[in-house]
Scaffold this motif. Structure first.
Motif, PDB file in Angstrom:
ATOM      1  N   ASP A   1       2.721 -15.837 -27.039  1.00 23.37           N
ATOM      2  CA  ASP A   1       3.398 -17.002 -25.513  1.00 23.37           C
ATOM      3  C   ASP A   1       3.526 -15.555 -24.572  1.00 23.37           C
ATOM      4  OD1 ASP A   1       1.195 -18.560 -26.413  1.00 23.37           O
ATOM      5  OD2 ASP A   1       2.367 -19.879 -26.739  1.00 23.37           O
ATOM      6  N   LYS A   2       5.454 -15.986 -25.124  1.00 23.68           N
ATOM      7  CA  LYS A   2       6.447 -14.711 -24.673  1.00 23.68           C
ATOM      8  C   LYS A   2       6.063 -13.715 -24.543  1.00 23.68           C
ATOM      9  CE  LYS A   2       9.771 -17.629 -27.341  1.00 23.68           C
ATOM     10  NZ  LYS A   2      11.330 -17.211 -27.944  1.00 23.68           N
ATOM     11  N   MET A   3       5.123 -12.874 -24.549  1.00 21.89           N
ATOM     12  CA  MET A   3       4.545 -11.670 -24.567  1.00 21.89           C
ATOM     13  C   MET A   3       3.652 -11.665 -23.110  1.00 21.89           C
ATOM     14  SD  MET A   3       4.057  -9.781 -28.282  1.00 21.89           S
ATOM     15  CE  MET A   3       3.872  -8.268 -27.323  1.00 21.89           C
ATOM     16  N   ASP A   4       2.793 -13.214 -22.700  1.00 20.33           N
ATOM     17  CA  ASP A   4       2.409 -12.956 -21.523  1.00 20.33           C
ATOM     18  C   ASP A   4       3.315 -13.768 -21.057  1.00 20.33           C
ATOM     19  OD1 ASP A   4       0.328 -12.012 -23.612  1.00 20.33           O
ATOM     20  OD2 ASP A   4      -0.162 -13.780 -24.552  1.00 20.33           O
ATOM     21  N   PHE A   5       3.567 -14.736 -20.963  1.00 17.61           N
ATOM     22  CA  PHE A   5       4.455 -15.100 -20.022  1.00 17.61           C
ATOM     23  C   PHE A   5       5.478 -14.839 -19.450  1.00 17.61           C
ATOM     24  CE2 PHE A   5       0.934 -17.499 -22.284  1.00 17.61           C
ATOM     25  CZ  PHE A   5       0.276 -18.005 -20.933  1.00 17.61           C
ATOM     26  N   LEU A   6       7.098 -14.484 -20.499  1.00 19.92           N
ATOM     27  CA  LEU A   6       7.592 -14.610 -19.909  1.00 19.92           C
ATOM     28  C   LEU A   6       8.278 -13.150 -19.585  1.00 19.92           C
ATOM     29  CD1 LEU A   6       9.453 -16.950 -22.666  1.00 19.92           C
ATOM     30  CD2 LEU A   6       9.087 -17.327 -20.227  1.00 19.92           C
ATOM     31  N   THR A   7       8.203 -12.112 -18.319  1.00 17.65           N
ATOM     32  CA  THR A   7       7.870 -11.541 -18.124  1.00 17.65           C
ATOM     33  C   THR A   7       9.333 -10.975 -16.909  1.00 17.65           C
ATOM     34  OG1 THR A   7       6.189 -11.643 -16.594  1.00 17.65           O
ATOM     35  CG2 THR A   7       5.661 -10.335 -18.892  1.00 17.65           C
ATOM     36  N   SER A   8       9.180 -11.714 -15.948  1.00 22.42           N
ATOM     37  CA  SER A   8      10.035 -11.678 -15.790  1.00 22.42           C
ATOM     38  C   SER A   8      11.857 -11.854 -15.991  1.00 22.42           C
ATOM     39  CB  SER A   8       9.637 -12.267 -14.131  1.00 22.42           C
ATOM     40  OG  SER A   8       9.883 -13.426 -14.506  1.00 22.42           O
ATOM     41  N   PRO A   9      12.438 -11.409 -15.609  1.00 16.60           N
ATOM     42  CA  PRO A   9      14.326 -11.831 -15.711  1.00 16.60           C
ATOM     43  C   PRO A   9      14.884 -12.663 -15.009  1.00 16.60           C
ATOM     44  CG  PRO A   9      14.265  -9.242 -14.155  1.00 16.60           C
ATOM     45  CD  PRO A   9      12.688 -10.152 -14.221  1.00 16.60           C
ATOM     46  N   PRO A  10      15.874 -13.177 -15.439  1.00 21.48           N
ATOM     47  CA  PRO A  10      16.044 -14.350 -14.262  1.00 21.48           C
ATOM     48  C   PRO A  10      16.901 -14.096 -12.796  1.00 21.48           C
ATOM     49  CG  PRO A  10      17.059 -13.711 -16.478  1.00 21.48           C
ATOM     50  CD  PRO A  10      16.588 -12.756 -16.694  1.00 21.48           C
ATOM     51  N   LEU A  11      17.091 -14.915 -12.567  1.00 24.13           N
ATOM     52  CA  LEU A  11      17.908 -14.935 -10.922  1.00 24.13           C
ATOM     53  C   LEU A  11      19.272 -14.295 -11.675  1.00 24.13           C
ATOM     54  CD1 LEU A  11      16.162 -17.968  -8.874  1.00 24.13           C
ATOM     55  CD2 LEU A  11      15.793 -16.089  -9.424  1.00 24.13           C
ATOM     56  N   ARG A  12      18.904 -13.712 -10.641  1.00 27.12           N
ATOM     57  CA  ARG A  12      20.851 -12.623 -10.263  1.00 27.12           C
ATOM     58  C   ARG A  12      20.685 -11.666 -11.510  1.00 27.12           C
ATOM     59  NH1 ARG A  12      25.123 -14.752  -7.159  1.00 27.12           N
ATOM     60  NH2 ARG A  12      26.478 -14.193  -8.689  1.00 27.12           N
ATOM     61  N   TYR A  13      20.371 -11.349 -12.597  1.00 22.90           N
ATOM     62  CA  TYR A  13      20.442 -10.709 -13.121  1.00 22.90           C
ATOM     63  C   TYR A  13      21.046  -9.698 -13.233  1.00 22.90           C
ATOM     64  CZ  TYR A  13      18.800  -8.612 -17.861  1.00 22.90           C
ATOM     65  OH  TYR A  13      19.192  -8.652 -19.221  1.00 22.90           O
ATOM     66  N   PRO A  14      22.217  -9.283 -13.824  1.00 19.67           N
ATOM     67  CA  PRO A  14      23.011  -8.182 -13.725  1.00 19.67           C
ATOM     68  C   PRO A  14      22.966  -7.167 -13.081  1.00 19.67           C
ATOM     69  CG  PRO A  14      23.652  -9.177 -15.365  1.00 19.67           C
ATOM     70  CD  PRO A  14      22.132  -9.828 -15.550  1.00 19.67           C
ATOM     71  N   PRO A  15      22.996  -6.215 -11.449  1.00 16.95           N
ATOM     72  CA  PRO A  15      22.392  -5.137 -11.221  1.00 16.95           C
ATOM     73  C   PRO A  15      23.017  -4.472 -12.422  1.00 16.95           C
ATOM     74  CG  PRO A  15      24.795  -6.033  -9.589  1.00 16.95           C
ATOM     75  CD  PRO A  15      24.321  -7.175 -11.090  1.00 16.95           C
TER      76      PRO A  15
END
Length: 838
Positions: A304-318
């Motif tokens: 499930d995580k491999m399919d859906f959790l692909t985008s990083p959190p907001l304000r991810y360290p540049p």
């Protein structure tokens, strides 16, 4: 073909018979020459491998016997020959039954049998060769091999140690199914050697340790981990690289690695922060492989995580590459086991350990992301401890970790804990309450504007609470208060308009508590920041916006102010920095000052306020009188603030208060906030108090009294009554004889103004006795030992010549011949004469 090889071998052996006999001779030179001859006739002849195999079978025992020869050169040649035979013959394993016990006897005993370190090295090189060419065939000789390696790993000669480690790695890889049975016995000698002074030895031991654990039972991993962890601080990059490779290999291939993930992860992740780019790159690649392998092995759990959790959190360290899912999951699932150790090591006595731990914490949080929420209590206490460290690198990494918490954790969660921590820090016994503010500032910087917006008022109210912003005088505490304000301004920008008042209260408090100019400059920067996010034209606009609330804030507590209350300094900061704005709020300011300056209040408190008032009055047009309305409150100012504090009371403290009140009065008279009509209207109340002040013990009080009288005389411009004037001059005359030269000069200046203030209403005939007394007294000082006083008195008498010249001339002529020098009298008479002819 075989018979031909056997025949050739027989012929060679026949030719060697004599040399073999010579090996039993007592003469060492004979034995040496025999060995050299044997070598020349066999190894050096380039015989075929089959022939050499046959010869080696017959020569092995004599050569092994030579390993015990008293002559070092003989042993050396024998070792070389054995090595050459092993390298050349097709079946070296046939020699093992004789060879291994002999080498074990020479190298594997409790004591060093072979005294020559170079020969021990040669033997180890031969043993490594045997392992290389015989491989699995060495399995029956496991005991001998282990016995040898146990001894040679701790050999005094560094090169022997290195060769032993190399041999250990090779042996473990060649007989893994047998090696594990005795691998444990090599751990102790390896750990004894792992801190050797030579970096190459440490590198070799690290690599050997990797093989021993990898091909052993794995039960001894705990025995080596602490030693390997220490090697992460090694000065040699090669040693640190070896540790990285070993740990990475264990994480990938160790049979029971799942049981040890929580112990191995910190070692590999620590290498991600190594100062050498090559090691960082290597660690990153190994870590990527570990994560990928774990993903494959746990694909069903992660689907499930491999399919859906692909985008990083907001304000991810540049500029930071997000770790793979497998890497993140590995950290998340082991974080509960990792954090207690991280927290403990953050307080280690070694600086290097604390720096590495702080770096590791940053890496862990970068992987854990929002899963760090469930560990907030321990994380915060760890960061508080780390931020109190004396090492700048530890603090820097802890602040970076704080920002990551702000990035990944919901403000609702961290604020519930942190605000309580900060509020309770004043009641705790901890001397590092400032670290809680430091961590809060870091977390706020990592948070997003949208996430913080609903919590701004709560945060600002906490910071502005007296128990927080007034908790400590420590510079570091005040700096962290500013850091929190700055973090809110940087992250929330214009949203801070809703908490502008609270932020201003914090900044006013910090400046009030600060004793250093640099910190005050930082406060000024923050104040400008508060203005900037609200698009206010300047600091005065900010104070204009909040002046009413600030004054009410102070008024609410003024009844309880003491000498040590910070509020008196807060009041000064607000009034001084608000500039012309204070003139707009006189109805609120003056009653507050009246209450503070009541004669019943503490003297030191009143002194502080009077000093502040004097500064304001000296620049009245830009402060109290900025609106030109101070005159409306003059009666209140004099009657309720100044005059009650000029009344004489016994004691030094009361005298100091009168001095302060006088300074305020002087400032009022000189600052332009009072008109001549107003001076005239209050003169009757002021003059008696000022004349009384001329008798004060304080030189400063007498001086200011003289100056105040001079100012009154100037402002009233010949409008004082003769009775009033006649009460003033006798007191001024007394001060011409003052012990202070400055007071004497001020008194003479006042007398000159007094003479100039005589109007037409002043009847010189009626008041002749007063003038006569004044002239007589001044003429006495015309003969003063101090020439500067004489010059000043001469100017005063010249002013008097315009009032009653004949009387003055008469008095001068009467004393002229009595003075030490008639020079000043003559000058005065010349002035009077010139005046009468104009």
């Amino acid at each position: 073909m075989a018979s031909r090889d056997e025949h050739a071998a027989t012929e060679v052996l026949r030719s060697l018979a004599r040399y073999l006999n010579c090996l039993n001779e007592d003469n060492k030179s004979t034995r040496k020459r025999a060995l050299e001859s044997i070598k020349r006739e066999t190894i050096d002849k380039g015989l075929s491998s089959a022939v050499l195999q046959e010869i080696f079978t017959h020569l092995l025992k004599p050569l092994l016997k030579c390993l015990s020869d008293p002559m070092e050169r003989c042993r050396e040649i024998a070792i070389q020959m054995i090595g050459e035979f092993i390298r050349c013959v097709p079946k070296p394993e046939d020699s093992l039954p004789y060879l291994m016990p002999s080498i074990a006897q020479r190298l594997g005993g409790k004591d060093i049998v072979e005294p020559a370190e170079e020969l021990r090295l040669s033997m180890m090189e031969v043993l490594s060769l045997i392992v290389e060419v015989c491989g699995r065939q060495l399995a029956p000789y496991l005991d001998d091999m282990i016995k040898i390696l146990q001894r040679t790993i701790v050999d005094p000669f560094p090169d022997v140690k290195k060769e032993s480690c190399k041999c250990t790695v090779s042996f473990a890889k060649n007989v893994p199914e047998h090696f594990h049975m005795q691998a444990e016995s090599l751990v102790k000698p390896l750990m004894q050697t792992i801190s050797h002074q030579h970096s190459r030895v440490r590198t070799a031991v690290t690599e050997a340790t990797g093989a021993v654990i990898q091909y052993g039972t794995g039960k001894n991993l705990d025995d080596v981990l602490s030693h390997l962890a220490q090697r992460l601080f090694d000065d040699s990059p090669q040693v640190r690289k070896a540790v990285t490779v070993v740990v990475g290999d264990w994480l990938l291939h160790l049979r029971d690695r799942y049981s040890y993930f929580h112990k191995l992860l910190p070692l590999l992740l620590s290498s991600l922060s190594d100062e050498i780019p090559e090691i960082r790159t290597l660690a990153a690649e190994l870590w990527r492989q570990v994560g990928s392998q774990w993903e494959r092995e746990n694909e069903d759990d992660l689907k499930d995580k491999m399919d859906f959790l692909t985008s990083p959190p907001l304000r991810y360290p540049p500029g930071v590459e997000r770790p793979s899912l497998g890497c993140r999951e590995l950290v998340v699932r082991n974080l509960s086991k990792l954090m207690p150790a991280v927290s403990r090591d953050m307080g280690d006595w070694l600086v290097g350990t604390r720096v590495k731990t702080a770096q590791l914490l940053t890496v862990l949080l970068l992987h854990a992301e929002d899963h760090s929420t469930q560990h907030m209590q321990l994380l915060l206490s760890t960061l508080y401890h780390g931020c109190a460290d004396t090492e700048a690198d530890v603090v820097a990494h802890c602040l970076e970790s704080s920002k990551l918490l702000g990035t990944f954790v919901d403000p609702e969660v961290f604020l519930k804990l942190q605000l309580a921590h900060v509020e309770n820090s004043s009641s705790s016994s901890s001397s590092s309450a400032w670290t809680r503010l430091m961590v809060l500032a870091g977390v706020l910087r990592g948070c997003s504007r949208d996430a913080l917006r609903p919590h701004l008022v709560k945060i600002a109210d906490m910071l502005a609470h007296p128990d927080v912003c007034q908790d400590s005088l420590q510079r570091v505490y005040l700096e962290q208060l500013l850091a929190c304000v700055d973090a809110l301004l940087c992250v929330c920008e214009s949203d801070c308009a809703t908490i502008s008042l609270q932020l201003l209260k914090v900044l006013v408090t910090v400046e009030s508590l600060s004793a250093e100019q640099e910190l005050r400059d930082n406060v000024e920067v923050c104040v400008r920041g508060v203005c900037s996010v609200q698009s206010l034209a300047g600091v005065t606009e900010l104070y204009r916006k909040h002046m009413a609330e600030l004054l009410q804030w102070l008024s609410d507590t003024q009844s309880s102010w003491t000498t040590y209350s910070i509020q008196k300094t807060q009041l000064e900061v607000i009034i001084v920095h608000s500039g012309p704005v204070v003139g707009e709020f006189l109805p609120a300011v003056l009653p507050l000052l009246k209450n503070i300056l009541e004669p019943s209040r503490e003297p030191e408190l009143r002194l502080h306020i009077f000093t502040m008032l004097a500064k304001l009055l000296l620049n009245a047009s830009h402060t109290l009188d900025s609106q030109g309305r101070f005159w409306e409150y003059l009666e209140l100012f004099l009657s309720d603030l100044v005059l009650p504090n000029l009344v004489w009371h016994a004691g030094r403290t009361a005298a100091a208060i009168r001095t302060a009140a006088l300074s305020c009065l002087v400032a009022l008279l000189y600052g332009g906030a009072i008109s001549p009509e107003q001076v005239l209207s209050v003169e009757g109340r002021l003059t008696p108090l000022l004349l009384s002040a001329l008798e004060e013990d304080s030189q400063l009080s007498r001086l200011m009294a003289c100056r105040s009288i001079s100012s009154i005389l100037t402002h009233t411009a010949r409008r004082l009554t003769p009775d009033t004037l006649n009460k003033i001059y006798p007191e001024l005359l007394k001060r011409v004889d003052d012990s202070s030269e400055e007071v004497r000069a001020a008194a003479l200046k006042a007398l000159k103004l007094w003479l100039s203030a005589l109007s037409k209403d002043y009847d010189t005939h009626t008041c002749k006795p007063h003038l006569e007394f004044l002239f007589q007294q001044l003429l006495l000082y015309l003969d003063d030992p101090d020439t500067s006083i004489q010059d000043t008195v001469l100017e005063v008498l010249k002013a008097g010549s315009a009032v009653h010249p004949s009387l003055l001339q008469q008095e001068v002529e009467a004393v002229k011949d009595k003075q030490r020098s008639p020079v000043y009298c003559n000058q005065l008479l010349e002035h009077i004469h010139a005046l009468s002819h104009t």
